[in-house]
Each structure stands twice: as C-alpha cells, then as structure tokens.
Scaffold this active site. Sequence first.
Site, PDB file in Angstrom:
ATOM      1  N   VAL A  42      45.701  16.759  24.190  1.00  0.00           N
ATOM      2  CA  VAL A  42      44.896  15.641  23.677  1.00  0.00           C
ATOM      3  C   VAL A  42      44.828  14.464  24.642  1.00  0.00           C
ATOM      4  O   VAL A  42      44.032  13.552  24.443  1.00  0.00           O
ATOM      5  CB  VAL A  42      45.427  15.112  22.322  1.00  0.00           C
ATOM      6  CG1 VAL A  42      45.224  16.150  21.230  1.00  0.00           C
ATOM      7  CG2 VAL A  42      46.893  14.700  22.425  1.00  0.00           C
ATOM      8  N   GLY A  43      45.644  14.480  25.649  1.00  0.00           N
ATOM      9  CA  GLY A  43      45.630  13.318  26.533  1.00  0.00           C
ATOM     10  C   GLY A  43      46.022  13.698  27.942  1.00  0.00           C
ATOM     11  O   GLY A  43      46.794  14.637  28.172  1.00  0.00           O
ATOM     12  N   ARG A  44      45.451  12.971  28.864  1.00  0.00           N
ATOM     13  CA  ARG A  44      45.812  13.220  30.239  1.00  0.00           C
ATOM     14  C   ARG A  44      45.846  11.866  30.932  1.00  0.00           C
ATOM     15  O   ARG A  44      44.849  11.146  30.942  1.00  0.00           O
ATOM     16  CB  ARG A  44      44.782  14.122  30.896  1.00  0.00           C
ATOM     17  CG  ARG A  44      45.285  14.814  32.135  1.00  0.00           C
ATOM     18  CD  ARG A  44      44.171  15.539  32.858  1.00  0.00           C
ATOM     19  NE  ARG A  44      43.586  16.649  32.099  1.00  0.00           N
ATOM     20  CZ  ARG A  44      42.290  16.738  31.830  1.00  0.00           C
ATOM     21  NH1 ARG A  44      41.471  15.783  32.177  1.00  0.00           N
ATOM     22  NH2 ARG A  44      41.815  17.774  31.190  1.00  0.00           N
ATOM     23  N   GLY A  45      46.987  11.520  31.456  1.00  0.00           N
ATOM     24  CA  GLY A  45      47.092  10.251  32.166  1.00  0.00           C
ATOM     25  C   GLY A  45      47.480  10.535  33.593  1.00  0.00           C
ATOM     26  O   GLY A  45      47.407  11.681  34.042  1.00  0.00           O
ATOM     27  N   THR A  46      47.897   9.523  34.302  1.00  0.00           N
ATOM     28  CA  THR A  46      48.322   9.729  35.678  1.00  0.00           C
ATOM     29  C   THR A  46      49.638  10.468  35.729  1.00  0.00           C
ATOM     30  O   THR A  46      49.922  11.187  36.664  1.00  0.00           O
ATOM     31  CB  THR A  46      48.562   8.382  36.383  1.00  0.00           C
ATOM     32  OG1 THR A  46      48.111   7.342  35.528  1.00  0.00           O
ATOM     33  CG2 THR A  46      47.862   8.332  37.710  1.00  0.00           C
ATOM     34  N   GLY A  48      51.103  12.362  33.145  1.00  0.00           N
ATOM     35  CA  GLY A  48      51.446  13.448  32.254  1.00  0.00           C
ATOM     36  C   GLY A  48      50.288  14.000  31.461  1.00  0.00           C
ATOM     37  O   GLY A  48      49.184  13.460  31.455  1.00  0.00           O
ATOM     38  N   HIS A  49      50.587  15.119  30.818  1.00  0.00           N
ATOM     39  CA  HIS A  49      49.654  15.750  29.911  1.00  0.00           C
ATOM     40  C   HIS A  49      50.262  15.640  28.533  1.00  0.00           C
ATOM     41  O   HIS A  49      51.439  15.901  28.359  1.00  0.00           O
ATOM     42  CB  HIS A  49      49.467  17.222  30.261  1.00  0.00           C
ATOM     43  CG  HIS A  49      48.951  17.421  31.658  1.00  0.00           C
ATOM     44  ND1 HIS A  49      47.661  17.773  31.926  1.00  0.00           N
ATOM     45  CD2 HIS A  49      49.562  17.275  32.857  1.00  0.00           C
ATOM     46  CE1 HIS A  49      47.485  17.846  33.237  1.00  0.00           C
ATOM     47  NE2 HIS A  49      48.626  17.545  33.823  1.00  0.00           N
ATOM     48  N   VAL A  50      49.452  15.272  27.564  1.00  0.00           N
ATOM     49  CA  VAL A  50      49.984  15.086  26.220  1.00  0.00           C
ATOM     50  C   VAL A  50      49.367  16.115  25.280  1.00  0.00           C
ATOM     51  O   VAL A  50      48.149  16.313  25.271  1.00  0.00           O
ATOM     52  CB  VAL A  50      49.735  13.654  25.716  1.00  0.00           C
ATOM     53  CG1 VAL A  50      50.231  13.492  24.288  1.00  0.00           C
ATOM     54  CG2 VAL A  50      50.421  12.650  26.640  1.00  0.00           C
ATOM     55  N   ASP A 166      52.086  -2.125  32.378  1.00  0.00           N
ATOM     56  CA  ASP A 166      50.869  -1.311  32.410  1.00  0.00           C
ATOM     57  C   ASP A 166      50.160  -1.364  31.061  1.00  0.00           C
ATOM     58  O   ASP A 166      49.739  -0.342  30.532  1.00  0.00           O
ATOM     59  CB  ASP A 166      51.221   0.127  32.805  1.00  0.00           C
ATOM     60  CG  ASP A 166      49.981   0.960  33.144  1.00  0.00           C
ATOM     61  OD1 ASP A 166      48.925   0.355  33.440  1.00  0.00           O
ATOM     62  OD2 ASP A 166      50.065   2.195  33.094  1.00  0.00           O
TER      63      ASP A 166
HETATM   64  N1  LIG Z   1      52.456   9.716  20.881  1.00  0.00           N
HETATM   65  C1  LIG Z   1      51.192  10.038  21.163  1.00  0.00           C
HETATM   66  N2  LIG Z   1      50.386  10.510  20.201  1.00  0.00           N
HETATM   67  C2  LIG Z   1      49.111  10.842  20.480  1.00  0.00           C
HETATM   68  N3  LIG Z   1      48.531  10.714  21.681  1.00  0.00           N
HETATM   69  C3  LIG Z   1      49.275  10.243  22.682  1.00  0.00           C
HETATM   70  C4  LIG Z   1      50.634   9.890  22.477  1.00  0.00           C
HETATM   71  N4  LIG Z   1      51.129   9.436  23.647  1.00  0.00           N
HETATM   72  C5  LIG Z   1      50.122   9.518  24.535  1.00  0.00           C
HETATM   73  N5  LIG Z   1      48.997  10.000  23.972  1.00  0.00           N
HETATM   74  C6  LIG Z   1      47.696  10.204  24.617  1.00  0.00           C
HETATM   75  O1  LIG Z   1      47.885  10.663  25.947  1.00  0.00           O
HETATM   76  C7  LIG Z   1      47.445   9.697  26.892  1.00  0.00           C
HETATM   77  C8  LIG Z   1      48.398   9.658  28.089  1.00  0.00           C
HETATM   78  O2  LIG Z   1      49.701   9.326  27.664  1.00  0.00           O
HETATM   79  P1  LIG Z   1      50.577   8.246  28.398  1.00  0.00           P
HETATM   80  O3  LIG Z   1      51.919   8.185  27.743  1.00  0.00           O
HETATM   81  O4  LIG Z   1      49.822   6.971  28.495  1.00  0.00           O
HETATM   82  O5  LIG Z   1      50.762   8.919  29.812  1.00  0.00           O
HETATM   83  P2  LIG Z   1      50.377   8.430  31.262  1.00  0.00           P
HETATM   84  O6  LIG Z   1      51.605   7.812  31.811  1.00  0.00           O
HETATM   85  O7  LIG Z   1      50.056   9.706  31.959  1.00  0.00           O
HETATM   86  O8  LIG Z   1      49.224   7.477  31.147  1.00  0.00           O
HETATM   87  C9  LIG Z   1      47.373   8.397  26.106  1.00  0.00           C
HETATM   88  O9  LIG Z   1      46.455   7.496  26.630  1.00  0.00           O
HETATM   89  C10 LIG Z   1      46.977   8.883  24.731  1.00  0.00           C
HETATM   90  O10 LIG Z   1      45.593   9.126  24.645  1.00  0.00           O
HETATM   91 MG   LIG Z   2      48.820   5.847  30.003  1.00  0.00          MG
END
Ligand SMILES: Nc1ncnc2c1ncn2[C@@H]1O[C@H](COP(=O)(O)OP(=O)(O)O)[C@@H](O)[C@H]1O
Ligand SMILES: [Mg+2]
Lengths: 464, 268
Positions: A42-46, A48-50, A166
């Site tokens: 559901v998520g991809r940031g710099t 990690g993958h969530v 951040d």
């Molecule tokens: N606890 C969570 N529940 C649902 N979605 C999440 C959660 N944590 C992160 N995400 C989703 O994943 C994305 C990336 O997570 P994040 O922790 O910000 O990692 P990064 O350090 O890669 O940015 C978030 O912007 C969000 O959309």
């Molecule tokens: Mg993030």
Amino acid sequence: MGDNFQNNKTMASVMMDYDFKVKTQNERSKVEDLFDFEGCKVGRGTYGHVYKARRKDGSDTKDYALKQIEGTGLSMSACREIALLRELKHPNVINLIRVFLSHTDRKVWLLFDYAEHDLWHIIKFHRAAKANKKSVMVPKGMVKSLLYQILDGIHYLHSNWVLHRDLKPANILVMGEGPERGRVKIADMGFARLFNAPLKPLADLDPVVVTFWYRAPELLLGARHYTKAIDIWAIGCIFAELLTSEPIFHCRQEDIKTSNPYHHDQLDRIFNVMGFPLEKDWEDIRKMPEHATLVKDFKRSNYQNCSLSKYMDRHKIKPDSKAFSLLQRLLLMDPNRRITSEQAMQDPYFTEDPLPTQDVFAGCPIPYPKREFLTDDDQEDKSDSKARQNQQQQQPNTQQNQVQANSHDHGANNAKRMRMPGPNQGNNTSGGGQQEFHQQQQMMFGGQQQGGNSQQQGNFQQRF
Amino acid sequence: MAGNFWQSSHHQQWILDKQDLIRDRQHDLNILTEEEYQKIFNFFASIIQILGEQLKLRQQVIATATVYFKRFYARNSLKCIDPLLLAPTCVFLASKVEEFGVISNSRLITTCQTVIKNKFSYAYGQQEFPYRTNHILECEFYLLENLDCCLIVYQPYRPLLLFVQDIGQDEQLLTYAWRIVNDSLRTDVSLLYPPYQIAIGALHIACVMLGKENLKPWFAELNVDMDKIQEIVRSIINLYEMWKSYDEKKEIQVLLGKMPKPKPAPQR
Ligand SMILES: Nc1ncnc2c1ncn2[C@@H]1O[C@H](COP(=O)(O)OP(=O)(O)O)[C@@H](O)[C@H]1O
Ligand SMILES: [Mg+2]
C-alpha cells in the site's frame, strides 16, 4: 554466511555456538509465517515498502502495516526508527508493535498498527474534487482537529528530545474505522533523531534529504543544526495545505540530489508567498551561512506586493480569522520567533467553535477511499520519490482524475481487498503475542473519547 | 529521550534483579569463578573502550556499546557468541544508534585488526583478528534480537553533570567522578541500577578520595535509597580492590583459555 570461520594462523574461532544458533532459529518467528500480506503493498517511500497485513492465526482480524526497510541489514535510518519508536508511546505517534529480522535475506520488517488514511491522500482527494467542481463532505472542525493532534504528537516528541525532521503530509497518518477512528498518527521516524546531545552538526550526517516544500527558510540558507522550529515550520506548511488543498510552497524540483542546502527556487517561492523578510523581522538572517548568496541572488523589490495574508486571502482564508493568525505564528521566517508546539496548542483557534475532536471525522462518514494496493510497476506514490514527484507535478490533472475515479470505485477496491486470506482459525501458534512491545497502551487509548463524537453530526462544510 | 527514563525500556526491561542475574550466569559460573568471570568482562570492556577511542567515538557511545555487551551476556552464556566478535558488533550498533554516522565496514575491520595486534598481543599473541564484515553483520541481528530492540541506553554522565552543577561547579570532583563512572562499566552496576544512582555512587567515591567532608549534607539531602548507593559503591570499590592484585597481562591468556567457547555443528 559461514559461521565457522577458520583462520590459518588461527584462534580456531567458532563465532557462534551451534546449539545456540539452532535454538534461536527455532524460537524466531518469521514474518511470513505470522502474517498474510502478499500482493498487498500500500505504500512506497524512500526507505521502505509498506504492506497491509492480517494475522494468519486469526487471533485477531485487525489490519496491520508491515514496513519492509529498503535494502538489507540495519541501515542507520532503520536503527533510528527502531531505537526511537521502541521508546515512544503517545496516541498521536505511530505505535511500533514488533520488529522482524529475516536472517536469510537480511531484511528488516517493522510491524505497525494500520492507518487507512494519510494527509497526502486526503489532500489529493480534495484537490481532485476541487478540480472537478465537486464537493467533499467533512466536518467543519476537521482541519482544526488534525492540526491539534499533529501538534500534540510533536509536542510529545519535542519534550522527549526527539526531532522528526521529515514532517510532510505523506508522513501524517489518520486511522480509519475502528477503536481509534479518526486519530492522527505521526509516522516515518527514519530521519528523526535525538537532539539533546548533538554530537556533530546534524547537517553533516546526511547531506540533503527529503522534499524541499516543507523545509524551513533557515535550512535553505544553510543552517547547521536542526531544531524544533524546523518541525514547526513544516507543520505550518501542512496546516496551510489543509486549509487550501495546495502545497503552500510548491516548487519544481529537478536537482534534488544536490548536497547543497541552498535552493534558489524554493526560497523564491517562499518569498513569493511571504514577502522578502525585513531585517527587523529576522535579525539573525545575516548570520546564515548562505546569506551572501541570498543578497547576491535576490532583490527585495521583486517581492514588494507579496504577503501571507494576500496569499491566504486569495485562497479564501480571511486575514482576520483565528486560523490565519495561528498560521502566521507557525510560519514566522525567524526561527527564534516561531511559536512552539505548546504555545500553538494554547492558541485561541482551538477554543473557538467548532472545538477539535478526537475523531477528526467527528463521527461522520469518512469520505476518503481506502488505500489501493500497488503493483510493482505502479507509479502512484508519495512525494518521497523524486522522479515520481516531477512526473506528478507535470501532469496534475491526469493524476487527480485518477483519484477521483478510484474513489468511485469502491467495488474494485473491495475486490482487491478480498485477495487477503481470511482468518485461519485452527492454526494457533504461540509466536504472536509474546514479543510485542507496548501492548496495554492501545487498550488504554482505545476507549477514552473526550467530548468527541457527539458534536457536529451533520455539521458539514464543503471545503476543509 | 532525556526526560523520560521512567518510561524507557531501560527502566522497564533492563534494570535486572541481582538474584536473576546470578542464576542466569550459572552455566558460566560452573566453569569460571565469579572473579574470573569479572576479569574476562574487564578485558572485553577494554577492547570496546580502545576500539571506540581508535574510531574516535564519544565516551557516551562507548558506554552504550559496553552496556549492549553486558546485556547480551546477562541472558546468554559466553559460549553462545565469541565475545571477540560481539565486542566490535556492539560498537558498530551503538555508533549507528548514537548517530555518529555509520562507520564503514572496512574501517571497522581494519581497526579491529590493528587494535588486536598492537594493543592486545599480550592476550592473542601473533593471532590475527579472525572476523570479517559478514560475521559482524550476522552477529548484529542476533545482538538486536537479544536486546529486544532496546537500543537507547541512559548513561550516568548526564545526571552526573547535573549533580556537579548543583553542588557548584567543581572540575576536580567532576573529573574524578567521570572516571569512576567509566570504571563502573566494568562492573555489573549498569545492569542493576538506574544511571542517576550510579552517578551518585561515583560522586560518593570521588568525595571520599578527595576528602571532601563538606559534601556530606548534600548527600544527606538527596532523596535516594542510600542502601542502593552503598551497593553501587561497594561494587566499584571491589573492582578497585581486584585491580590492585591483578596483572591482566600475565593472567588473561589462561582465563581466555578457560572461557566457555562456542561449539561448531556436530561433524557428520
Ligand atoms: N502504519 C501504516 N498504515 C498504513 N499505511 C502506512 C503506514 N505506515 C506507512 N504507510 C504508508 O506507506 C508510506 C511510506 O511509509 P513511511 O513510513 O513514510 O516510509 P518511508 O520512510 O519510506 O517514507 C506512507 O506514506 C503511507 O502511505
Ligand atoms: Mg515517508
């Protein structure tokens, strides 16, 4: 990874005892044994993958978020996130439930409570609606409640000597349906650090990180140390964005990899909104490392007609409103004058009707779609990732229409959701509960709602 | 997390009970006497200290690494992981947590090699440091698991500074007490008592050494469990007593020989 390393001139060293190794291997639970999450990214940031995950043993049917840290092993940012989140406990800070270390592929997994929404998606949804001249029904006090809880969480971090560093919409999560409905959770502590004992000028450690839109002017002028005031600036930016659905200091960013903190275009954008700072408003600006460059590159006269009140007025926020006056105090150019989270929480804005609620949706239906599952080649992403960010900015309309489409697409969304296997009763292994951190806490915060839900049922507003 | 020791994992999970600690060490104490066991820890604390100094780490980071090391063996026998591998691993992990910027793998290994060769030849003779980066990285996962991800360690240095400020800046007193806190890392006190108590214990010893009778009222006014402080003082004094009659250079090889060691997989 050979553990029986033998050296020729040897100490005949066996690094690890075989029985110990086998015993810990047997006791260690694997993330994929305990949770179902395949295909549920559901998520991809710099960093990690969530994934959205469910327990396989069916001991509960809650959703969880599993964050797989980018790369292998314990990066410094993984270390920080684990070290800090292991200690932090606050209703507005994301709760780290457990860490999984996968020895075979050397991956690190963090298990969190699942938050259905985040401000990046929420704001995007509103922008799309605005572009299509559609209205979104949300409680009148929602922005206020969001801001209050962000401040509450940051106040907790700051009073525990933690800087977030951040803050941006993508890292502010909001809980969906469930016991913590509508509660803000500050997430992504990958850059966060303790600031009680700066060991080195913080700016030296990781050159330049993250998007510039939420960066305080002093950072752009080369400030050597992160401060609480830098987090406060970012909160001001988020507040403005919630009020207008536009990133207040939106700026094209191509050369984001630069390790030079000075960023001409971003400063130009800030001055275009705020006006050029007067000497008397920011006395120490002359001490900033990049002050000479600033003087060389900018002319005050180019910003003569710019001010925050004019900008906000154009976005229909009246300069005499309480919201505006608080915004102005959060977005002071001089970091020394910017208010603290504590002062902000005392602002009259929060005692004026409508009062902030614990459920930011104040019991009303949540208009936002649930998270979509991403495929590996999906380009939909947070502003974390540079390439994607540019793309986003160049084609805002297509993107927005997409969201709009998605939000009407609940069926498809649910269909995807069905891919997650249901609870699997019979197989109740013990692994789960024991090693989880702060368990009681959730129960504690789960129930207590002070003055929340009852008010403002049906008290809608179109814009935030 | 300076303001929040009472809610910390350090306070809630890692202030151990003395009886439990002794019980968990039974395996090793069947093979080593308590004094031998302490001498071995003293030795590895020196390795951590010198490694940290060579890597230009702050004392706070070195202290954290030493506490990781002690916490690991509080729950595990010395034989589980070779302490010569665990020691640099603790330094590596602590430096990441305490934000010193990551030490490069190659620099860590090179430093281990030179330190063992140049400073500890009395223990290891001509033998080289036998581990490489991959061993440290593998070991790091085991360490993190055994620490239960509790990485933030409170140290007595900060409370010590505050106490000395309260007494009225006294550089000599601070210097003495600071060194005593460093020495306390070679005892079990960091596993058994909160850091502010260790700071007071160290101050107490420093006052006795410097003959500062006039601070008695200051101690009397402190609202602390004086029995605990006395226990801390005793542990540290015992260490000093032990040092008087101990020549590490002569004895350590025998002790390392006697130390329980990891066993390889059974040969098939
Ligand atoms: N606890 C969570 N529940 C649902 N979605 C999440 C959660 N944590 C992160 N995400 C989703 O994943 C994305 C990336 O997570 P994040 O922790 O910000 O990692 P990064 O350090 O890669 O940015 C978030 O912007 C969000 O959309
Ligand atoms: Mg993030």
